[in-house]
Design a protein around this motif. Structure first.
Motif, PDB file in Angstrom:
ATOM      1  N   ILE A   1       0.848  -1.191   0.000  1.00  0.00           N
ATOM      2  CA  ILE A   1       0.000   0.000   0.000  1.00  0.00           C
ATOM      3  C   ILE A   1       0.885   1.243   0.000  1.00  0.00           C
ATOM      4  N   GLU A   2       0.632   2.141  -0.946  1.00  0.00           N
ATOM      5  CA  GLU A   2       1.438   3.356  -1.079  1.00  0.00           C
ATOM      6  C   GLU A   2       0.537   4.549  -1.368  1.00  0.00           C
ATOM      7  N   ASN A   3       1.126   5.744  -1.184  1.00  0.00           N
ATOM      8  CA  ASN A   3       0.463   7.008  -1.542  1.00  0.00           C
ATOM      9  C   ASN A   3      -0.934   7.103  -0.923  1.00  0.00           C
ATOM     10  N   ILE A   4      -0.973   6.953   0.389  1.00  0.00           N
ATOM     11  CA  ILE A   4      -2.251   6.966   1.092  1.00  0.00           C
ATOM     12  C   ILE A   4      -2.733   8.402   1.267  1.00  0.00           C
ATOM     13  N   GLN A   5      -3.984   8.634   0.939  1.00  0.00           N
ATOM     14  CA  GLN A   5      -4.618   9.933   1.153  1.00  0.00           C
ATOM     15  C   GLN A   5      -6.000   9.701   1.754  1.00  0.00           C
ATOM     16  N   TYR A   6      -6.344  10.564   2.696  1.00  0.00           N
ATOM     17  CA  TYR A   6      -7.635  10.441   3.360  1.00  0.00           C
ATOM     18  C   TYR A   6      -8.342  11.779   3.367  1.00  0.00           C
ATOM     19  N   VAL A   7      -9.629  11.736   3.239  1.00  0.00           N
ATOM     20  CA  VAL A   7     -10.458  12.928   3.375  1.00  0.00           C
ATOM     21  C   VAL A   7     -11.506  12.641   4.432  1.00  0.00           C
ATOM     22  N   TYR A   8     -11.521  13.495   5.463  1.00  0.00           N
ATOM     23  CA  TYR A   8     -12.537  13.372   6.501  1.00  0.00           C
ATOM     24  C   TYR A   8     -13.635  14.388   6.228  1.00  0.00           C
ATOM     25  N   LEU A   9     -14.874  13.902   6.062  1.00  0.00           N
ATOM     26  CA  LEU A   9     -16.010  14.755   5.755  1.00  0.00           C
ATOM     27  C   LEU A   9     -16.954  14.769   6.947  1.00  0.00           C
TER      28      LEU A   9
ATOM     29  N   LEU B   1     -18.181  10.588   7.314  1.00  0.00           N
ATOM     30  CA  LEU B   1     -17.684   9.728   6.260  1.00  0.00           C
ATOM     31  C   LEU B   1     -16.200   9.972   6.061  1.00  0.00           C
ATOM     32  N   ILE B   2     -15.454   8.879   5.872  1.00  0.00           N
ATOM     33  CA  ILE B   2     -14.038   8.985   5.516  1.00  0.00           C
ATOM     34  C   ILE B   2     -13.854   8.385   4.140  1.00  0.00           C
ATOM     35  N   GLN B   3     -13.173   9.093   3.282  1.00  0.00           N
ATOM     36  CA  GLN B   3     -12.771   8.558   1.990  1.00  0.00           C
ATOM     37  C   GLN B   3     -11.276   8.287   2.045  1.00  0.00           C
ATOM     38  N   ALA B   4     -10.895   7.078   1.674  1.00  0.00           N
ATOM     39  CA  ALA B   4      -9.485   6.689   1.679  1.00  0.00           C
ATOM     40  C   ALA B   4      -9.073   6.340   0.261  1.00  0.00           C
ATOM     41  N   MET B   5      -7.984   6.966  -0.186  1.00  0.00           N
ATOM     42  CA  MET B   5      -7.442   6.697  -1.520  1.00  0.00           C
ATOM     43  C   MET B   5      -5.996   6.224  -1.371  1.00  0.00           C
ATOM     44  N   PHE B   6      -5.639   5.181  -2.074  1.00  0.00           N
ATOM     45  CA  PHE B   6      -4.265   4.691  -2.021  1.00  0.00           C
ATOM     46  C   PHE B   6      -3.989   3.826  -3.244  1.00  0.00           C
ATOM     47  N   ASN B   7      -2.719   3.619  -3.519  1.00  0.00           N
ATOM     48  CA  ASN B   7      -2.293   2.717  -4.592  1.00  0.00           C
ATOM     49  C   ASN B   7      -1.978   1.351  -3.991  1.00  0.00           C
ATOM     50  N   LEU B   8      -2.478   0.323  -4.627  1.00  0.00           N
ATOM     51  CA  LEU B   8      -2.250  -1.057  -4.172  1.00  0.00           C
ATOM     52  C   LEU B   8      -1.480  -1.792  -5.259  1.00  0.00           C
ATOM     53  N   THR B   9      -0.238  -2.176  -4.935  1.00  0.00           N
ATOM     54  CA  THR B   9       0.630  -2.868  -5.890  1.00  0.00           C
ATOM     55  C   THR B   9       0.797  -4.323  -5.477  1.00  0.00           C
ATOM     56  N   ASN B  10       0.672  -5.219  -6.431  1.00  0.00           N
ATOM     57  CA  ASN B  10       0.834  -6.648  -6.181  1.00  0.00           C
ATOM     58  C   ASN B  10       2.210  -7.091  -6.675  1.00  0.00           C
TER      59      ASN B  10
ATOM     60  N   TYR C   1      -5.370   3.817  10.658  1.00  0.00           N
ATOM     61  CA  TYR C   1      -5.169   4.785  11.729  1.00  0.00           C
ATOM     62  C   TYR C   1      -5.128   6.185  11.123  1.00  0.00           C
ATOM     63  N   TYR C   2      -6.011   7.053  11.634  1.00  0.00           N
ATOM     64  CA  TYR C   2      -6.181   8.369  11.047  1.00  0.00           C
ATOM     65  C   TYR C   2      -6.249   9.403  12.153  1.00  0.00           C
ATOM     66  N   GLN C   3      -5.362  10.394  12.073  1.00  0.00           N
ATOM     67  CA  GLN C   3      -5.362  11.458  13.069  1.00  0.00           C
ATOM     68  C   GLN C   3      -5.690  12.781  12.377  1.00  0.00           C
ATOM     69  N   THR C   4      -6.637  13.518  12.954  1.00  0.00           N
ATOM     70  CA  THR C   4      -7.128  14.708  12.272  1.00  0.00           C
ATOM     71  C   THR C   4      -7.733  15.682  13.272  1.00  0.00           C
ATOM     72  N   GLU C   5      -7.979  16.872  12.807  1.00  0.00           N
ATOM     73  CA  GLU C   5      -8.797  17.824  13.536  1.00  0.00           C
ATOM     74  C   GLU C   5     -10.243  17.532  13.178  1.00  0.00           C
ATOM     75  N   LEU C   6     -10.982  16.957  14.108  1.00  0.00           N
ATOM     76  CA  LEU C   6     -12.313  16.463  13.780  1.00  0.00           C
ATOM     77  C   LEU C   6     -13.275  17.577  13.385  1.00  0.00           C
ATOM     78  N   GLU C   7     -12.996  18.790  13.863  1.00  0.00           N
ATOM     79  CA  GLU C   7     -13.930  19.853  13.535  1.00  0.00           C
ATOM     80  C   GLU C   7     -13.680  20.442  12.146  1.00  0.00           C
ATOM     81  N   SER C   8     -12.548  20.094  11.534  1.00  0.00           N
ATOM     82  CA  SER C   8     -12.260  20.618  10.203  1.00  0.00           C
ATOM     83  C   SER C   8     -13.096  19.897   9.160  1.00  0.00           C
ATOM     84  N   ILE C   9     -13.578  20.646   8.184  1.00  0.00           N
ATOM     85  CA  ILE C   9     -14.431  20.080   7.148  1.00  0.00           C
ATOM     86  C   ILE C   9     -13.615  19.919   5.866  1.00  0.00           C
ATOM     87  N   ASP C  10     -13.802  18.763   5.247  1.00  0.00           N
ATOM     88  CA  ASP C  10     -13.126  18.477   3.984  1.00  0.00           C
ATOM     89  C   ASP C  10     -11.608  18.657   4.091  1.00  0.00           C
ATOM     90  N   ARG C  11     -11.052  18.236   5.203  1.00  0.00           N
ATOM     91  CA  ARG C  11      -9.607  18.379   5.377  1.00  0.00           C
ATOM     92  C   ARG C  11      -8.914  17.081   4.966  1.00  0.00           C
TER      93      ARG C  11
END
Length: 216
Positions: free
Chosen positions: A97-105, A114-123, A196-206
């Protein structure tokens, strides 16, 4: 019957009949003055122990043979299992798993999130067929028919309010996801991952960077 048991049986039988002969010689036993009933009882007394001895010897030998056959079958089974495991190992998918990106909405005024998680999966290993990503309720949230060897896929998953655990104090979000697929030989493989995701929960679309790692 093996040669050792056969030789022992023959020696004991010879010793037995030699003992009978010596007994008859010492006691001047004669077959000529015996009636048929007495002669039959005498002969039965001589040969019955020998027959019983050979019966027991054969039974013991048969038991040893069965035990040897059982051990041989177990060894063959273990060898086949090791060969099968080696075959599976050689075609086992190795997922990176590489290039992980998360968006907390977070929708203000509503309880759901809702959490959106984007990442590259290489086999890097063997082919993975019928590839599912499942949430902690075993629901499929992503599906690929196949991830080929040395192939990279861009993955996007969504985790709802029942899929994650939020720690308001530490401002962290934790989720369990499952990679569920079959290898080249249709062997079912299940891998557990922690998100595992650490964020400012009050932030929108961060957008935040997080970690996905094997839990078992």
């Amino acid at each position: 019957m093996n040669q050792k048991s056969l030789i022992i049986g023959i020696i004991i039988t010879i010793v037995w009949f030699v003992g009978i002969y010596l007994f008859c010689s010492i006691n001047e036993f004669s077959f000529s003055n015996k009636d048929l009933n007495s002669l039959g009882d005498f002969l039965a007394g001589i040969f019955a122990p020998v027959a019983f001895f050979w019966l027991i010897l054969g039974y013991v030998q048969q038991g040893k043979q069965l035990d040897q056959n059982t051990k041989a079958l177990e060894q063959q089974k273990n060898i086949q299992k090791k060969q099968f495991d080696a075959m599976n190992k050689s075609v086992e998918p190795r997922l990176v798993i590489e290039n992980i990106q998360y968006v907390y909405l977070n929708n203000e005024g509503e309880d759901n999130f809702l959490i959106q998680a984007m990442f590259n999966l290489t086999n890097l290993g063997g082919v993975a067929n019928e590839f599912y990503i499942r949430n902690n309720r075993n629901q499929a949230i992503y599906y690929l028919e196949q991830i080929d060897t040395k192939e990279t896929k861009s993955i996007k998953i969504e985790l709802g309010e029942f899929d994650v655990e939020i720690n308001q104090r530490q401002q962290t979000i934790l989720a369990d996801i499952i990679f569920d697929f079959k290898n080249l030989y249709a062997v079912h493989i299940v891998l557990n991952y922690d998100v595992y995701y650490q964020t400012e929960l009050e932030s929108i679309d961060r957008e935040e960077k997080c970690h996905i790692y094997r839990s078992s």
